[in-house]
Design an enzyme around this catalytic site. Structure first.
Site, short mmCIF file in Angstrom:
data_model
loop_
_atom_site.label_atom_id
_atom_site.label_comp_id
_atom_site.label_asym_id
_atom_site.label_seq_id
_atom_site.Cartn_x
_atom_site.Cartn_y
_atom_site.Cartn_z
N GLU A 72 0.87 -1.17 0.00
CA GLU A 72 0.00 0.00 0.00
C GLU A 72 0.91 1.23 0.00
O GLU A 72 1.83 1.30 0.82
CB GLU A 72 -0.89 0.02 1.26
CG GLU A 72 -1.82 1.21 1.20
CD GLU A 72 -2.76 1.35 2.39
OE1 GLU A 72 -2.72 0.50 3.30
OE2 GLU A 72 -3.53 2.32 2.38
N ARG A 298 5.80 -12.67 9.56
CA ARG A 298 6.43 -11.36 9.32
C ARG A 298 7.84 -11.36 9.86
O ARG A 298 8.14 -12.03 10.85
CB ARG A 298 5.67 -10.26 10.08
CG ARG A 298 4.35 -9.91 9.54
CD ARG A 298 3.70 -8.90 10.46
NE ARG A 298 4.15 -7.55 10.20
CZ ARG A 298 3.63 -6.76 9.27
NH1 ARG A 298 2.66 -7.20 8.51
NH2 ARG A 298 4.08 -5.55 9.09
N LYS A 308 4.97 0.61 9.24
CA LYS A 308 4.97 1.89 8.53
C LYS A 308 4.38 3.00 9.40
O LYS A 308 4.84 4.13 9.34
CB LYS A 308 4.17 1.77 7.24
CG LYS A 308 4.99 1.19 6.11
CD LYS A 308 4.24 1.24 4.81
CE LYS A 308 3.31 0.06 4.68
NZ LYS A 308 2.63 -0.02 3.39
#
Ligand code: ATP
Ligand code: MG
Length: 592
Positions: A72, A298, A308
């Protein structure tokens, strides 16, 4: 031959939630280390590779393997994304397939063209090229809208006017089934007309949403009539003002994969519970393909944050100087710090692709950086804390010496190094204490000998002090004919130190970086990760460097002998204003 220190490996700890992340990798590396600096992808520890191979063998992949990396554009990419990039692009490459770069741009409020551009640059810098053009979820907005209408017509979606608070109350929680919305049984006609009004901008933001009609009692919260469309009167970086309703991430993501014919849709574990929903969509919509999703753990790294949202906060609150600040674990930050592509990729390829999240020791990444730079960075000399040495018997004119750029790699050539009467050495390389043993202090001591790297053996004869009694200059003499040759045994040097000519050397700016966080798990003890920010993570100093390095291009990494690895700054370095960033010290000095 790489000078590989075994003790560097044993410092690396493997306690990753009970998983031994590195042991087999590390052993492999110990064996390979003397001959190789880059590694092929790990042959083990990647269950997704096994699945793809089985799919191919069973004829379940009629065409090419197609993967994708779907960021994104709401921030810069970080080291965690690098793992996903190496995995997706790496698997596609390995199986002769393709990997798309697709921006999952369904939330214009948080997204920006700046991020789109930075992400493209980072992926390419890592050495990967996406198949064809860049894709955008936003290119499929017309299709998603048609599919929303399709669901309404099938009686599988409805417009719901509950406020967010009411909706959350109706949703229940994990152990309590939800309740049906009072708007759940609107007619197809009414829903179609309301959706059209939403799309035309007739309602305010938050007035209503389009929801899927699935099961308010499902044990999986994602299946309790999730939102498909919401009203957002926001301009979008790709579609401008065309839309004032935007699909939810969940309504978009799986269908994007379906449109692009992704054969193996790889994502992180937090989407595992969303998989049944993605499959519900592909079953209930006339999609061109039905991709399967696989989740992996992750990457988390100690002393680091990889979110982020948190990285954005560090930027927004001026705790760092931007997304590409060399202290940031972003790809652009690591690049500016002098981390190399080979090292980052070797690190990522060495990570297990497992079904659990874990924390990896930053020492593993740092090990890869040192390993690559030791083998590939040219050597140079730079004095950080200068102390003048006057060599009484040196010639008045400059003597140009030829020195190798790398002790093992002849191919890296030689450079000219100016030797002059006045030189700088590092103040810490001198002592007046003649009782210091030769074994303990392999540097210059008054009355004794030391070798200047690439030049003569010198002897410290005397010192000049200031009013405070501090040594400000050393008076020395050189031993003739000692370039590349040993002096007589009685003049045996204590060691080898680095130096720079006072008159020919150049003043350079050094930015000395340290870890951005002091705590192993930022925020764990303090509840606020910002409280764990290292207040001394940058120190800017002036230093003196040999002249040859000042002309280098930005982003050239050197080993400043006996000091560490330094890279010329990507943005601020020039011949007139030389700036070097500390990439990493020569060895791991962190206390564990
Ligand atoms: P963040 O939590 O940092 O915002 P994200 O998952 O929201 O990350 P996306 O832009 O959605 O960021 O991520 C793009 C791809 O990178 C996704 O497939 C995601 O699973 C993967 N990814 C993100 N963070 C990590 C990580 N720490 N380790 C491995 N893969 C990651
Ligand atoms: Mg995300």
């Amino acid at each position: 031959m790489i000078n590989y220190k075994y003790d560097m490996i044993v410092q690396i700890r493997f306690d990753v939630e009970g998983i031994n992340y590195f042991s087999s990798q590390t052993c492999r590396k110990i064996r390979a280390m003397n001959t190789k600096t880059q590694f092929a992808p790990s042959p083990t520890g990647n269950f997704i590779r096994t699945i793809i191979q089985e799919d191919i063998d069973a004829g379940r992949v009629p065409g090419k393997v197609v993967t994708r990396f779907p960021p994104e554009p709401n921030g810069y990419l970080h080291i965690g994304h690098a793992k996903s990039i190496c995995l997706n692009f790496g698997l596609a490459e390995e199986f002769g397939g393709e990997c798309n770069l697709r921006f999952d741009d369904t939330n214009p409020a948080k997204e920006d063209q700046e991020y789109v551009d930075a992400i493209k640059e980072d992926v390419q810098w890592l050495g990967f090229q996406w198949a064809g053009d860049v894709h955008y979820a936003s290119s499929y907005f017309d299709q998603f809208y048609d599919w929303a209408i399709h669901l309404i017509k099938q009686g599988k979606a409805y417009v719901c006017d509950l406020t967010p608070e009411q909706a959350s109350e109706y949703r229940g929680w994990a152990t309590k089934p939800g309740k049906d919305s009072p708007f759940r049984n609107r007619s197809v006609e009414e829903n179609l007309s309301l959706l059209e009004k939403m799309q035309q901008g007739d309602f305010d933001e938050g007035f209503c949403v389009l929801r899927a009609k699935i099961d308010m009692a499902s044990p999986n919260m994602n299946m309790r009539d999730p939102i498909l469309y919401r009203i957002r009167k926001e301009s979008h970086h790709q579609t401008g003002d065309k839309w004032c309703i935007y699909p939810s991430y969940d309504f978009a993501h799986g269908q994007e994969d379906a449109i692009e014919g992704i054969t193996h849709s790889i994502c992180t574990l937090e989407f595992q519970d969303h998989r049944p929903l993605y499959e519900w969509f592909t079953e209930n919509l006339p999609v061109p393909s039905k991709p399967k999703q696989y989740e992996f753990g992750r990457l988390n790294i100690n002393y680091t944050v990889t979110s982020k949202r948190k990285l954005k906060q560090l930027v927004d609150e001026d705790i760092v100087a931007g997304w590409n600040d060399p202290r940031m674990p972003t790809i652009s930050g690591m690049r500016r710090r002098g981390y190399t592509v080979a090292a980052i990729r070797s690190f990522c390829d060495g990570l297990a692709v497992a079904k659990t999240d874990g924390v990896v020791d930053i020492a593993q990444l740092e090990f890869e950086i040192r390993n690559d730079l030791n083998a590939n960075a040219a050597r140079a000399m730079c004095v950080l804390n200068p102390l003048k040495v006057s060599i009484t018997n040196a010639p008045e004119s400059v003597e140009w010496l030829e020195v190798a750029n790398h002790p093992q790699q002849e191919a890296m050539g030689k450079r000219s190094l100016p030797f002059t009467k006045n030189i700088y050495i590092d103040a810490s390389d001198f002592s007046e204490d003649t009782s210091l043993s030769r074994k303990k202090f392999k540097r210059l001591v008054i009355g004794d000998y030391v070798r200047l790297r690439g030049a003569y053996v010198i002897k410290a004869d005397d010192v000049i002090k200031n009013d405070k009694g501090e040594v400000i200059e050393i008076i020395a003499s050189l031993v003739p004919d000692t370039i590349g040759q040993n002096p007589p045994p009685e003049m045996k040097p204590r060691g080898v130190i680095h130096w720079v000519s006072v008159t020919e050397g150049k003043e350079v700016e050094l930015r000395l970086y340290d870890r951005l966080f002091l705590a192993e798990a930022p925020g764990k003890e303090t509840d606020n990760y910002l409280d764990d920010v290292n207040p001394d993570s940058i120190k800017v100093i002036k230093a003196f460097a040999e002249p040859s390095i000042v002309n280098c291009d930005p982003e050239t990494v050197f080993q400043f002998e006996r000091e560490g690895y330094f890279v010329s700054d990507r943005y601020d370095h020039s011949v007139d204003t030389p700036v070097f960033n500390l990439t990493i010290g020569l060895r791991d000095t962190s206390k564990k």
